[in-house]
Design a protein around this motif. Structure first.
Motif, PDB file in Angstrom:
ATOM      1  N   ALA A  78      48.494  20.877  34.138  1.00 16.95           N
ATOM      2  CA  ALA A  78      48.858  21.325  32.783  1.00 16.95           C
ATOM      3  C   ALA A  78      50.369  21.514  32.664  1.00 16.95           C
ATOM      4  O   ALA A  78      50.983  21.127  31.662  1.00 16.95           O
ATOM      5  CB  ALA A  78      48.124  22.618  32.435  1.00 16.95           C
ATOM      6  N   LEU A  91      46.854  16.575  26.614  1.00 18.14           N
ATOM      7  CA  LEU A  91      45.845  17.626  26.545  1.00 18.14           C
ATOM      8  C   LEU A  91      44.445  17.043  26.713  1.00 18.14           C
ATOM      9  O   LEU A  91      43.597  17.613  27.411  1.00 18.14           O
ATOM     10  CB  LEU A  91      45.948  18.389  25.213  1.00 18.14           C
ATOM     11  CG  LEU A  91      44.948  19.517  24.993  1.00 18.14           C
ATOM     12  CD1 LEU A  91      45.103  20.615  26.039  1.00 18.14           C
ATOM     13  CD2 LEU A  91      45.125  20.107  23.592  1.00 18.14           C
ATOM     14  N   LEU A 135      49.315  23.269  25.450  1.00 13.04           N
ATOM     15  CA  LEU A 135      48.855  23.330  24.060  1.00 13.04           C
ATOM     16  C   LEU A 135      50.035  23.539  23.113  1.00 13.04           C
ATOM     17  O   LEU A 135      50.140  22.870  22.079  1.00 13.04           O
ATOM     18  CB  LEU A 135      47.817  24.446  23.898  1.00 13.04           C
ATOM     19  CG  LEU A 135      47.293  24.671  22.493  1.00 13.04           C
ATOM     20  CD1 LEU A 135      46.553  23.439  21.982  1.00 13.04           C
ATOM     21  CD2 LEU A 135      46.380  25.897  22.471  1.00 13.04           C
TER      22      LEU A 135
END
Length: 188
Positions: A78, A91, A135
């Motif tokens: 991530a 993502l 995000l």
């Protein structure tokens, strides 16, 4: 006074016991899911229940111990993906990896999501923090809806993984579900 050699052996013995418990738990969870009997795991590992609980104070800690490397990989991924030119696509890539890495036992996704939503620091909390960064990157690029939170994404990932755990990780099914969910994540 205690023998110095005996003092050095104890940590090695404790590490060996820890590894043995994890190995037995891995087999038990693979066979019965994360609801497998902890007493049976202790018996198979040839330790008392007290020893098991000294190493792993609860079921969630045992599952987390088994999945620690997988969770660390998800956090690292991530963090790297947050720097992508197309963080929205990154993502989606992370969601695929989450399902693949977590759908190893029935019940594993619930343990990971529950741990991620708990404010206690640890490897799962680090994964959640790195996911939030990914995000945010996707949202700043305008490719993912602004109102979504890392917890929302984790709940969605956990739901897809729950299905994957029950369908023996049939990649066609989980890929279809991820594609359907990511349509809802994206801006239109």
């Amino acid at each position: 006074m205690a023998d110095p050699a005996a003092r050095r052996r104890k940590p090695a013995d404790a590490r060996a016991t820890h590894k043995r418990i994890l190995k037995v738990a891995d087999a038990a969870f693979a066979e019965h899911g994360t609801g497998a009997s902890l007493n049976e795991i202790a018996q198979r590992a040839k330790v008392g229940a007290g020893t098991l609980y000294r190493h792993f104070p609860n079921r969630e800690a045992l599952v987390a111990g088994l999945l620690a490397d997988r969770v660390a990989t998800l956090a690292t991924q991530a963090r790297k993906l947050a720097k992508s030119a197309d963080a929205g696509t990154a993502l989606v890539e992370w969601l695929h990896t989450f399902v693949d890495r977590v759908a190893v036992y029935r019940g594993a996704s619930a343990s990971i999501v529950d741990s991620a939503l708990d404010p206690v620091p640890g490897p799962v909390a680090e994964m959640r923090t790195e996911l939030a960064g990914l995000l945010k990157s996707a949202q700043e690029q305008g490719s993912v809806r602004a109102e979504l939170t890392a917890d929302d994404v984790l709940l969605l990932a956990g739901g897809i993984t729950w299905v994957a755990e029950r369908t023996l990780r049939e990649s066609r099914n989980t890929a279809r579900l991820i594609d359907a969910v990511t349509v809802g994540l994206r801006t239109h």
